[in-house]
Scaffold this motif. Structure first.
Motif, PDB file in Angstrom:
ATOM      1  N   ALA A 137      49.367  57.280  28.168  1.00 47.53           N
ATOM      2  CA  ALA A 137      49.780  56.089  28.561  1.00 47.53           C
ATOM      3  C   ALA A 137      49.132  55.465  30.026  1.00 47.53           C
ATOM      4  O   ALA A 137      48.851  54.383  30.142  1.00 47.53           O
ATOM      5  CB  ALA A 137      51.273  56.186  28.864  1.00 47.53           C
ATOM      6  N   LEU A 138      49.124  56.451  31.046  1.00 51.40           N
ATOM      7  CA  LEU A 138      48.654  55.990  32.296  1.00 51.40           C
ATOM      8  C   LEU A 138      47.030  55.434  32.439  1.00 51.40           C
ATOM      9  O   LEU A 138      46.758  54.597  32.699  1.00 51.40           O
ATOM     10  CB  LEU A 138      48.760  57.205  33.371  1.00 51.40           C
ATOM     11  CG  LEU A 138      50.166  57.435  33.969  1.00 51.40           C
ATOM     12  CD1 LEU A 138      50.248  58.585  34.922  1.00 51.40           C
ATOM     13  CD2 LEU A 138      50.581  56.193  34.719  1.00 51.40           C
ATOM     14  N   PRO A 139      46.130  56.423  31.440  1.00 51.75           N
ATOM     15  CA  PRO A 139      44.845  55.877  31.426  1.00 51.75           C
ATOM     16  C   PRO A 139      44.502  54.571  30.848  1.00 51.75           C
ATOM     17  O   PRO A 139      43.731  53.631  31.506  1.00 51.75           O
ATOM     18  CB  PRO A 139      44.020  56.978  30.638  1.00 51.75           C
ATOM     19  CG  PRO A 139      44.774  58.309  30.742  1.00 51.75           C
ATOM     20  CD  PRO A 139      46.470  57.785  31.201  1.00 51.75           C
ATOM     21  N   LEU A 140      45.486  54.458  29.795  1.00 50.81           N
ATOM     22  CA  LEU A 140      45.462  52.969  28.892  1.00 50.81           C
ATOM     23  C   LEU A 140      45.947  51.964  29.793  1.00 50.81           C
ATOM     24  O   LEU A 140      45.181  50.872  29.996  1.00 50.81           O
ATOM     25  CB  LEU A 140      46.077  53.139  27.603  1.00 50.81           C
ATOM     26  CG  LEU A 140      46.172  52.133  26.771  1.00 50.81           C
ATOM     27  CD1 LEU A 140      44.751  51.687  26.416  1.00 50.81           C
ATOM     28  CD2 LEU A 140      47.126  52.104  25.592  1.00 50.81           C
ATOM     29  N   MET A 141      47.012  52.128  30.583  1.00 41.71           N
ATOM     30  CA  MET A 141      47.636  51.167  31.310  1.00 41.71           C
ATOM     31  C   MET A 141      46.541  50.939  32.503  1.00 41.71           C
ATOM     32  O   MET A 141      46.546  49.450  32.910  1.00 41.71           O
ATOM     33  CB  MET A 141      48.901  51.258  32.085  1.00 41.71           C
ATOM     34  CG  MET A 141      50.061  51.477  30.901  1.00 41.71           C
ATOM     35  SD  MET A 141      51.671  52.019  31.234  1.00 41.71           S
ATOM     36  CE  MET A 141      52.285  50.782  32.285  1.00 41.71           C
ATOM     37  N   ASN A 142      46.105  51.646  33.141  1.00 43.40           N
ATOM     38  CA  ASN A 142      45.099  51.396  34.103  1.00 43.40           C
ATOM     39  C   ASN A 142      43.911  50.828  33.630  1.00 43.40           C
ATOM     40  O   ASN A 142      43.345  50.017  34.363  1.00 43.40           O
ATOM     41  CB  ASN A 142      44.612  52.941  34.721  1.00 43.40           C
ATOM     42  CG  ASN A 142      45.696  53.589  35.538  1.00 43.40           C
ATOM     43  OD1 ASN A 142      46.564  53.151  35.996  1.00 43.40           O
ATOM     44  ND2 ASN A 142      45.758  54.836  35.748  1.00 43.40           N
ATOM     45  N   LEU A 143      43.152  51.208  32.413  1.00 41.97           N
ATOM     46  CA  LEU A 143      42.182  50.467  31.777  1.00 41.97           C
ATOM     47  C   LEU A 143      42.587  49.058  31.729  1.00 41.97           C
ATOM     48  O   LEU A 143      41.669  48.227  31.977  1.00 41.97           O
ATOM     49  CB  LEU A 143      41.535  51.284  30.664  1.00 41.97           C
ATOM     50  CG  LEU A 143      40.685  50.549  29.589  1.00 41.97           C
ATOM     51  CD1 LEU A 143      39.327  50.353  30.805  1.00 41.97           C
ATOM     52  CD2 LEU A 143      40.281  51.238  28.569  1.00 41.97           C
ATOM     53  N   LEU A 144      43.606  48.604  30.965  1.00 41.89           N
ATOM     54  CA  LEU A 144      44.232  47.454  30.632  1.00 41.89           C
ATOM     55  C   LEU A 144      44.315  46.584  32.158  1.00 41.89           C
ATOM     56  O   LEU A 144      43.951  45.236  32.013  1.00 41.89           O
ATOM     57  CB  LEU A 144      45.253  47.438  29.933  1.00 41.89           C
ATOM     58  CG  LEU A 144      45.310  47.852  28.566  1.00 41.89           C
ATOM     59  CD1 LEU A 144      46.686  48.160  27.934  1.00 41.89           C
ATOM     60  CD2 LEU A 144      44.493  47.069  27.734  1.00 41.89           C
ATOM     61  N   SER A 145      44.553  47.284  33.084  1.00 43.44           N
ATOM     62  CA  SER A 145      44.810  46.507  34.342  1.00 43.44           C
ATOM     63  C   SER A 145      43.620  46.208  35.116  1.00 43.44           C
ATOM     64  O   SER A 145      43.402  44.919  35.200  1.00 43.44           O
ATOM     65  CB  SER A 145      45.491  47.401  35.423  1.00 43.44           C
ATOM     66  OG  SER A 145      46.895  47.664  34.958  1.00 43.44           O
ATOM     67  N   ALA A 146      42.488  46.962  34.733  1.00 47.03           N
ATOM     68  CA  ALA A 146      41.411  46.869  35.199  1.00 47.03           C
ATOM     69  C   ALA A 146      40.496  45.696  34.436  1.00 47.03           C
ATOM     70  O   ALA A 146      39.929  44.908  34.872  1.00 47.03           O
ATOM     71  CB  ALA A 146      40.415  48.018  35.073  1.00 47.03           C
ATOM     72  N   LEU A 147      40.543  45.804  33.130  1.00 45.52           N
ATOM     73  CA  LEU A 147      40.151  44.503  32.443  1.00 45.52           C
ATOM     74  C   LEU A 147      40.936  43.265  32.605  1.00 45.52           C
ATOM     75  O   LEU A 147      40.332  42.317  32.326  1.00 45.52           O
ATOM     76  CB  LEU A 147      40.260  44.910  30.973  1.00 45.52           C
ATOM     77  CG  LEU A 147      39.326  46.256  30.426  1.00 45.52           C
ATOM     78  CD1 LEU A 147      39.633  46.564  29.014  1.00 45.52           C
ATOM     79  CD2 LEU A 147      37.973  45.982  30.689  1.00 45.52           C
ATOM     80  N   LEU A 148      41.963  43.366  33.100  1.00 44.15           N
ATOM     81  CA  LEU A 148      43.097  41.953  33.152  1.00 44.15           C
ATOM     82  C   LEU A 148      42.404  41.383  34.450  1.00 44.15           C
ATOM     83  O   LEU A 148      42.205  40.138  34.374  1.00 44.15           O
ATOM     84  CB  LEU A 148      44.436  42.430  33.320  1.00 44.15           C
ATOM     85  CG  LEU A 148      45.407  41.014  33.524  1.00 44.15           C
ATOM     86  CD1 LEU A 148      45.234  40.093  32.216  1.00 44.15           C
ATOM     87  CD2 LEU A 148      46.718  41.578  33.832  1.00 44.15           C
ATOM     88  N   VAL A 149      42.248  42.104  35.455  1.00 47.81           N
ATOM     89  CA  VAL A 149      41.527  41.865  36.737  1.00 47.81           C
ATOM     90  C   VAL A 149      39.843  41.182  36.295  1.00 47.81           C
ATOM     91  O   VAL A 149      39.711  40.165  36.704  1.00 47.81           O
ATOM     92  CB  VAL A 149      41.329  42.585  37.687  1.00 47.81           C
ATOM     93  CG1 VAL A 149      40.617  42.409  38.925  1.00 47.81           C
ATOM     94  CG2 VAL A 149      42.826  43.114  37.924  1.00 47.81           C
ATOM     95  N   ALA A 150      39.343  41.777  35.669  1.00 44.14           N
ATOM     96  CA  ALA A 150      37.797  41.429  35.142  1.00 44.14           C
ATOM     97  C   ALA A 150      38.134  39.941  34.490  1.00 44.14           C
ATOM     98  O   ALA A 150      37.259  39.150  34.582  1.00 44.14           O
ATOM     99  CB  ALA A 150      37.423  42.437  34.451  1.00 44.14           C
ATOM    100  N   ALA A 151      39.059  39.958  33.449  1.00 43.73           N
ATOM    101  CA  ALA A 151      39.354  38.725  32.615  1.00 43.73           C
ATOM    102  C   ALA A 151      39.668  37.470  33.679  1.00 43.73           C
ATOM    103  O   ALA A 151      38.865  36.399  33.400  1.00 43.73           O
ATOM    104  CB  ALA A 151      40.288  38.905  31.834  1.00 43.73           C
ATOM    105  N   GLY A 152      40.308  37.723  34.771  1.00 41.59           N
ATOM    106  CA  GLY A 152      40.729  36.931  35.808  1.00 41.59           C
ATOM    107  C   GLY A 152      39.272  36.276  36.474  1.00 41.59           C
ATOM    108  O   GLY A 152      39.015  35.094  36.873  1.00 41.59           O
ATOM    109  N   VAL A 153      38.513  37.124  36.823  1.00 42.59           N
ATOM    110  CA  VAL A 153      37.177  36.836  37.485  1.00 42.59           C
ATOM    111  C   VAL A 153      36.258  36.098  36.444  1.00 42.59           C
ATOM    112  O   VAL A 153      35.684  35.033  37.004  1.00 42.59           O
ATOM    113  CB  VAL A 153      36.300  38.395  37.910  1.00 42.59           C
ATOM    114  CG1 VAL A 153      34.922  38.048  38.438  1.00 42.59           C
ATOM    115  CG2 VAL A 153      37.202  38.875  38.770  1.00 42.59           C
TER     116      VAL A 153
END
Length: 359
Positions: free
Chosen positions: A14-30
């Motif tokens: 759960a934690l690695p997946l949520m951390n990865l999704l958070s990183a990708l969400l920020v990347a999507a914003g960029v």
């Protein structure tokens, strides 16, 4: 709140997946700020790196290198060490195999030459990691500082040596091309659907290394000593474990694994030793180890993810000029940030949710 308060499934998945999704969400914003659609960009990336068979071959090719560098960082982490020097150790590993090939590729058959070169890469990588390990174990010099310094020493040493290797009349700063007998067999002979990609048997070697790592760390006495040293050196010492010996051996194995990472690119792709061939793979290994939680399956999946980012990023930057290739270095940094420094960001929320369900 830390991971010790959470069940294993939460910390491992759960934690690695949520951390990865958070990183990708920020990347999507960029990507959105760069004027492109994140959804469309993701589709291009996945098609280029996963759904296209040839693209998948390149993804797995990059992943093979990252598996070795991820294992290099992970084995040191198991001993409580943060090896930042996989980049330099990979560089020296490339030197080791090159010296073997330049000396014997014209006289030895492939069945003997290739194993000797692979052994040379591991030996040179281990030797380059020995001194930082020794200084940490015997002199208390922090391994982070010494391995960073050794990266710079390795880069400058290799610049000098590679220039000495340049054949007469050749402009490219590289050794001569190895004989065909030194080229690693490609996997497209077994899987022709992958097309003309550089994917070679080093990927199978990487998978075997994952299995050996898992067995050695969690199913042997030495692995228990390694993990005990990493968890609590004082307790391990009182249990009769030699801390200095464990640290030195862990660093040498870490360096050997980083050295083996050079086999994929030097013997499997370029077929010569060139300047800066690691291309940051040693540092990507840090992200792979952090995101993969030093577990074989996690390291495999993380390596494939970073391989997909590189392969898909090339095609995406070609189709979307507004998205430069440096964007994917930024995404790698985000993944390191969320999966490393901020790995417990969602731990309080998960813990609170679990306690609420118990009530």
């Amino acid at each position: 709140m830390n991971q010790a308060d959470l069940p294993r499934w939460a910390t491992a998945f759960a934690l690695p997946l949520m951390n990865l999704l958070s990183a990708l969400l920020v990347a999507a914003g960029v990507i959105y700020l760069l004027g492109e659609s994140p959804v469309e960009s993701l589709g291009i990336l996945l098609n280029a790196a996963v759904f296209n068979p040839e693209g998948l071959g390149y993804t797995l090719f990059y992943a093979a290198t990252f598996i070795f560098t991820g294992l290099s960082v992970s084995i040191a982490m198991q001993a409580g060490l943060f090896n930042i020097g996989s980049e330099g150790q990979m560089y020296l590993g490339g030197l080791g195999l090159t010296l073997v090939l330049l000396a014997f590729d014209a006289s030895l058959p492939a069945w003997l030459l290739i194993p000797l070169a692979i052994a040379g890469s591991a030996i040179f990588g281990a030797a380059w990691a020995f001194l930082p390990g020794y200084l940490q174990a015997k002199r208390g010099s922090h391994v982070v500082v010494t391995t960073i310094m050794f990266n710079f020493i390795a880069a400058n040493l290799m610049n000098y040596l590679i220039i000495l290797m340049i054949p007469d009349g050749q402009q490219n700063p590289a050794s001569r091309v190895f004989a065909d007998s030194a080229w690693l067999p490609k996997l497209n002979g077994i899987l022709p659907v992958l097309g003309e990609t550089p994917l070679n048997i080093s990927f199978i070697m990487a998978l075997l290394a994952l299995i050996i790592y898992g067995v050695a760390v969690w199913r042997t006495t030495w692995g228990y000593q390694l993990r005990a040293t990493g968890l609590n050196q004082h307790a391990a010492h009182y249990a009769g474990i030699s801390i200095g010996k464990t640290i030195i051996i862990a660093m040498m194995i870490s360096g050997a694994l980083a050295g083996l990472a050079s086999v994929n690119s030097v013997m499997g792709s370029t077929h010569y030793l060139g300047l800066n061939f690691p291309a940051g793979a040693g540092f990507i290994g840090i992200a792979v180890a952090l995101m993969g939680r030093q577990h074989p399956i996690g390291i495999l999946l993380s390596s494939i993810l970073f391989g997909a980012l590189i392969q898909g990023g090339f095609d995406l930057s070609l189709e979307k000029p507004n998205i430069p290739t440096e964007t994917f270095i930024f995404i790698q940094g985000l993944i390191i940030l969320f999966c490393g420094a901020m790995e417990n960001l969602y731990a309080p929320a998960i813990s609170a949710l679990l306690k609420r369900k118990e009530k």
